[in-house]
Enzyme design. Structure first.
Site, PDB file in Angstrom:
ATOM      1  N   SER A 186       0.811  -1.219   0.000  1.00 46.06           N
ATOM      2  CA  SER A 186       0.000   0.000   0.000  1.00 46.06           C
ATOM      3  C   SER A 186       0.841   1.264   0.000  1.00 46.06           C
ATOM      4  O   SER A 186       0.316   2.356  -0.184  1.00 46.06           O
ATOM      5  CB  SER A 186      -0.909   0.015   1.229  1.00 46.06           C
ATOM      6  OG  SER A 186      -0.130   0.009   2.422  1.00 46.06           O
ATOM      7  N   GLU A 193      -5.154   0.046  -7.483  1.00 43.65           N
ATOM      8  CA  GLU A 193      -4.098   0.946  -7.936  1.00 43.65           C
ATOM      9  C   GLU A 193      -3.037   0.105  -8.647  1.00 43.65           C
ATOM     10  O   GLU A 193      -2.473  -0.822  -8.058  1.00 43.65           O
ATOM     11  CB  GLU A 193      -3.472   1.692  -6.753  1.00 43.65           C
ATOM     12  CG  GLU A 193      -4.409   2.692  -6.100  1.00 43.65           C
ATOM     13  CD  GLU A 193      -3.782   3.397  -4.900  1.00 43.65           C
ATOM     14  OE1 GLU A 193      -3.986   4.607  -4.750  1.00 43.65           O
ATOM     15  OE2 GLU A 193      -3.092   2.711  -4.109  1.00 43.65           O
ATOM     16  N   ASN A 197      -3.473   6.480  -0.189  1.00 41.73           N
ATOM     17  CA  ASN A 197      -2.799   6.690   1.097  1.00 41.73           C
ATOM     18  C   ASN A 197      -2.002   7.979   1.124  1.00 41.73           C
ATOM     19  O   ASN A 197      -1.842   8.601   2.182  1.00 41.73           O
ATOM     20  CB  ASN A 197      -1.902   5.504   1.426  1.00 41.73           C
ATOM     21  CG  ASN A 197      -2.703   4.301   1.906  1.00 41.73           C
ATOM     22  OD1 ASN A 197      -3.778   4.446   2.458  1.00 41.73           O
ATOM     23  ND2 ASN A 197      -2.183   3.107   1.672  1.00 41.73           N
TER      24      ASN A 197
END
Length: 481
Positions: A119, A152, A190
């Site tokens: 992530s 993503e 994020n």
């Protein structure tokens, strides 16, 4: 490239969900875990997730059996030698991932694509550790993977032409929306979300507003699914702390340094829902005592509607009121000092049709602040008490987030449409940042950022050059291809 056989390494909640997603789409899946005990836990994740889908009527029992039948579970990485794609979902520790990818590079055929579900970690660093850097990408799913629609897809400077497009096409086959992004810490979601959450902790530490009030302001005022502290507890404070550390290591932006309060809670083991206590989990907040409501006055542009609501509720407007509700941008103190008794003034900033931010100055009396809070409640609004600071609460959190999105696009590693889609689908936001910017007005956001920068002297609060130039040119929408 056609993908028909896929390996998933790591069958925790995330990895098992990814394996389920592939199997639902008809692909054959080999799921790998470190040992028999971990493999049994992974099988349990798969059985429970698909079982819940049957219970909710989203899958027929026969479909569930077909999905589970497409997944082969093993403790041997060697079983991945003939797959077309491997996705790793092991713990977010770079050294572990690099060691795994070196092993996968040895085992898998040269044409196999290796993907990390990281992530926030550097995909480039992982790719460079292999003999096939052009075949390594990020494929970041969101939790829970069977439900969340966003993936993503992260390319690096050494990713071979077409690989990102092939993985994005695969994501579409899985029923997901793929957004293509460059390899920057935190990628899109994020990188935009965590600084906002970190800044909320900073505002709380500065005493600008309380935990519950900040959460209410962002949920009810902006329409976000939950407030920042509720979301931090859900994510896990340790996870948020680690991601902020990764962001800071790359950017050296002091706004990315984890807030001291966040560090303190993590050190104490108060990690949010996973530990039973984080920002929440303590005793409920005591409701402040009700005021003795008296007369009121409303000043400033746009106050007629609020005054009418208060008159309709039976309150009396006076030229010498007990409390003056001043609708104005800050500094409210500049208006307060013009009154014979500045202690009576409370600034009011209406956010949407549900929230009223109530800004107390250094001179505002407790009686006036309490009366203002009760008056706006009676007017049908949720009061958010705060200090007389630039941006109050909502704008102080929202505008830097929007500014970050502009900088992200202007740097060239994600498009406007992909950034908007990522935040809508990855966070459940009602609109993407560019949709929000254009709805609020580019000039309003630019001017609000200038006020924040003037007060806090935080370089990241200075309006992004692209935003400033568009406002100067009189443009009201961001150019799109």
């Amino acid at each position: 490239m056609a993908f028909e056989r896929v390996g998933v390494v790591g069958l925790g909640t995330m990895g098992a969900g990814i394996a389920e997603v592939f199997a639902r789409a008809g692909l054959r899946v080999i799921g790998v875990e470190a040992d028999a005990e971990a493999l049994a836990r992974g099988r349990g994740h798969l059985e429970r997730s698909t079982g819940r889908a049957v219970d909710k009527g989203r899958l027929a029992p026969g479909q569930r059996d077909e999905i589970l039948g497409r997944i082969t579970l093993t403790t041997s990485r060697e079983d991945l030698r003939d797959v077309d794609l491997v996705v790793e979902a092991i713990p977010e520790i770079l050294d572990y991932k690099i060691a795994l990818f070196k092993d996968l590079d040895r085992i898998c055929e040269p044409g196999t694509v290796l993907a990390t579900n990281s992530s926030s970690l550097s995909v480039t660093a992982i790719a460079a550790a292999t003999g096939r850097p052009g075949q390594v990408v990020g494929m970041h799913f969101f939790n829970p993977a069977p439900v969340m629609k966003l993936v993503e897809v992260v390319g690096t400077v050494v990713t071979a032409p077409g690989v990102v497009a092939d993985i994005a096409a695969l994501a579409g086959r899985l029923g997901k929306t793929a957004v293509a992004v460059g390899d920057r810490a935190g990628f899109v979601v994020n990188r935009l979300l965590l600084p906002y959450l970190n800044q909320a902790a900073g505002l709380m530490e500065l005493g600008v507003a309380g935990r519950d009030d900040i959460d209410a302001a962002m949920k009810l005022g902006v329409g976000l699914p939950m407030g920042p502290f509720t979301l931090l507890d859900l994510i896990g404070l340790d996870t948020a702390y680690e991601v902020m550390g990764v962001l800071f290591d790359e950017t050296r932006d002091r706004r990315h340094a984890p807030a001291p309060l966040l560090r303190e809670l993590v050190t104490a083991g108060l990690l949010g829902r996973k530990s039973g206590r984080g920002f929440y989990g303590d005793s409920p907040r005591e409701e402040p005592a009700k005021s003795r409501l008296g007369t009121f006055g409303v000043a400033g542009a746009g106050g007629d509607g609020l005054a009418e609501r208060l008159r309709a509720a039976g309150f009396k407007e006076s030229e010498d009121p007990d409390v003056v509700l001043r609708l104005a941008d800050r500094p409210v103190i500049e208006h307060a000092v013009r009154l014979p008794d500045p202690a009576r003034m409370v600034g009011v900033h209406l956010v949407g049709d549900q929230v009223a931010e109530l800004a107390s100055t250094v001179l505002t009396s407790e009686e006036a602040a309490s009366a203002a809070r009760d008056l706006v409640k009676i007017a049908g609004l949720t009061p958010v008490p705060c200090k007389d600071r630039a941006g109050f609460v909502v704008d102080a959190l929202l505008f830097p987030y929007l500014n970050d999105a502009v900088r992200m696009h202007d740097s060239g590693y994600a498009s406007i449409d992909d950034i908007d889609a990522a935040m809508r689908l990855g966070c459940g936001y009602p609109a993407g940042p560019f949709e929000m910017l254009e709805s609020l007005g580019l000039a309003k956001v630019r001017d609000g950022l200038r006020a924040l920068y003037a007060e806090y002297r935080e370089p990241a609060f200075a309006p992004a050059p692209l935003l400033d130039q568009l406002v100067t040119a009189g443009v009201t929408r961001f150019p799109r291809p």
